[in-house]
Each structure stands twice: as C-alpha cells, then as structure tokens.
Design a protein around this motif. Structure first.
Motif, PDB file in Angstrom:
ATOM      1  N   ALA A  24      42.315  -3.949  -3.655  1.00  0.00           N
ATOM      2  CA  ALA A  24      42.677  -5.515  -3.192  1.00  0.00           C
ATOM      3  C   ALA A  24      44.145  -5.565  -2.766  1.00  0.00           C
ATOM      4  O   ALA A  24      44.443  -6.287  -1.736  1.00  0.00           O
ATOM      5  N   ARG A  25      44.926  -4.689  -3.392  1.00  0.00           N
ATOM      6  CA  ARG A  25      46.392  -4.763  -2.952  1.00  0.00           C
ATOM      7  C   ARG A  25      46.492  -4.271  -1.396  1.00  0.00           C
ATOM      8  O   ARG A  25      47.445  -4.610  -0.785  1.00  0.00           O
ATOM      9  N   ALA A  26      45.790  -3.110  -1.147  1.00  0.00           N
ATOM     10  CA  ALA A  26      45.881  -2.527   0.188  1.00  0.00           C
ATOM     11  C   ALA A  26      45.329  -3.544   1.148  1.00  0.00           C
ATOM     12  O   ALA A  26      46.006  -3.684   2.236  1.00  0.00           O
ATOM     13  N   PHE A  27      44.443  -4.313   0.858  1.00  0.00           N
ATOM     14  CA  PHE A  27      43.847  -5.253   1.619  1.00  0.00           C
ATOM     15  C   PHE A  27      45.142  -6.485   1.784  1.00  0.00           C
ATOM     16  O   PHE A  27      45.306  -7.037   3.155  1.00  0.00           O
ATOM     17  N   GLU A  28      45.665  -6.760   1.024  1.00  0.00           N
ATOM     18  CA  GLU A  28      46.713  -7.748   0.792  1.00  0.00           C
ATOM     19  C   GLU A  28      47.858  -7.420   1.402  1.00  0.00           C
ATOM     20  O   GLU A  28      48.490  -7.972   2.425  1.00  0.00           O
TER      21      GLU A  28
ATOM     22  N   ASP B 159      42.860 -11.470   4.418  1.00  0.00           N
ATOM     23  CA  ASP B 159      42.250 -12.318   3.419  1.00  0.00           C
ATOM     24  C   ASP B 159      40.885 -11.966   3.111  1.00  0.00           C
ATOM     25  O   ASP B 159      39.886 -11.978   3.781  1.00  0.00           O
ATOM     26  N   LEU B 160      40.826 -11.504   1.948  1.00  0.00           N
ATOM     27  CA  LEU B 160      39.532 -11.277   1.277  1.00  0.00           C
ATOM     28  C   LEU B 160      38.627 -12.577   0.790  1.00  0.00           C
ATOM     29  O   LEU B 160      38.757 -12.990   0.103  1.00  0.00           O
ATOM     30  N   VAL B 161      37.609 -12.971   1.896  1.00  0.00           N
ATOM     31  CA  VAL B 161      37.239 -14.424   1.575  1.00  0.00           C
ATOM     32  C   VAL B 161      35.659 -14.128   1.574  1.00  0.00           C
ATOM     33  O   VAL B 161      35.036 -15.170   1.516  1.00  0.00           O
ATOM     34  N   CYS B 162      35.064 -12.817   1.430  1.00  0.00           N
ATOM     35  CA  CYS B 162      33.700 -12.762   1.275  1.00  0.00           C
ATOM     36  C   CYS B 162      33.265 -12.585  -0.020  1.00  0.00           C
ATOM     37  O   CYS B 162      34.130 -12.547  -0.922  1.00  0.00           O
TER      38      CYS B 162
END
Length: 179
Positions: free
Chosen positions: A98-102, A107-110
């Motif tokens: 999650a931190r890597a995506f951020e 934005d993790l919207v799925c």
C-alpha cells in the motif's frame, strides 16, 4: 528495469485482468501491439493466449478466470497470501504494498488488496530505477510456484505466467549484474 521490460510487465498486467466485456474489447484492439512487445518464445505464448481470448465465449473466459484465481486459494493472485496465508505477518506485507502505491502516486480505489498481482505489475511497469526490485526478490518464487500450479491445472493462464516467470528472472539477473 529497461523500457522493454516495463512494456512487457504492463502488457502482462493487462492480460491478467478479469475478462469483462470492456477488458476483452481493449485486448482485442491492442492484441497486435501486445504481441510485438515480446520476443520469441514469449511471443508464441502471448499469441496463443490472445487466440484463446478471441475464440472462447465470454462466459467461458470468466469461468476459467474464476476457477483459476478466485475459487482456488492455491492459485489466487494475492502475492502475500502464498507466504503468510492469513497470518499476522501478512498485514505488514500488505501495508508495504500500500505504501509503495501511495509513494508512486497511485490511488487505490479498487476492491482488491494491494498485493493483487495485476495491480503490482502495473505499479512495477512505472519504475525505471529499481524502486520495486524488492517485489521481484520477495515474490519471484511465488510467481514461479503459481506457474507450476496453473500448468498442472492445464489453465490457459499458465502460458502468461510462464512468460512472467521468465521476465522476472531476467529482470532479477539484470539487477544482480547492476544493470
């Protein structure tokens, strides 16, 4: 990771999406371009898989996807599950994704967990400086294991996983050589 590897990883991410109508339309439109990103023998696997997508009825494609990835925990595409199942160490591993995506500005919207392989591949395809070398180091063997399990199930997705396994091995070797 070089530009060719980035394009290949992005294409594999696309091929591993759930085969809904919109995705299938996009895949059919992009099929020739997807094939061209790969050299032989990977291109043969990609071509065969794209042919499978074209010739198989929509509902059968969705059933095959669900049978391979959603109904069988041994072949689910959540990478950390295979290391930690639902144990206490899985939470920190998911948080790292999650931190890597951020940090990459996604934005993790799925509704998928951040270790869902197609999403992770999409994230990796954006990196040129080795930011996600840890993903390959920690999860390359999981992808290899999934490849073998999908082969034993005679899943059409085994071909895509074979290409991914070989690509991750090549990228890992590049990192080891300092390229």
């Amino acid at each position: 990771m070089d530009e060719t590897a980035q394009k290949q990883i992005k294409a594999l991410s696309f091929l591993l999406q759930f085969p809904d109508e919109k995705t299938l339309e996009s895949l059919r439109a992009a099929a020739a371009g997807i094939e061209q990103v790969f050299a032989e023998p990977g291109r043969i696997h990609i071509r065969k898989f794209l042919q499978y997508l074209t010739e198989t009825p929509h509902l059968a494609l969705q059933e095959a996807f669900c049978a391979a990835f959603d109904l069988n925990p041994d072949t689910c595409m959540n990478l950390t599950y295979h290391q930690y199942k639902d144990g206490a160490k899985r939470g920190p591993a998911l948080a790292r994704f999650a931190r890597a995506f951020e940090q990459a500005g996604f934005d993790l919207v799925c509704t998928d967990l951040p270790d869902y392989l197609p999403m992770v591949l999409e994230l990796m395809s954006q990196s040129t400086n080795g930011d996600f070398q840890w993903v390959i180091a920690e999860h390359r063997q999981t992808v290899k294991m999934l490849t073998e399990r999908l082969k034993s199930m005679q899943s059409p997705y085994a071909a895509i996983f074979q290409v991914l396994t070989e690509l991750l091995e090549a990228v890992s070797n590049q990192y080891k050589k300092g390229a």
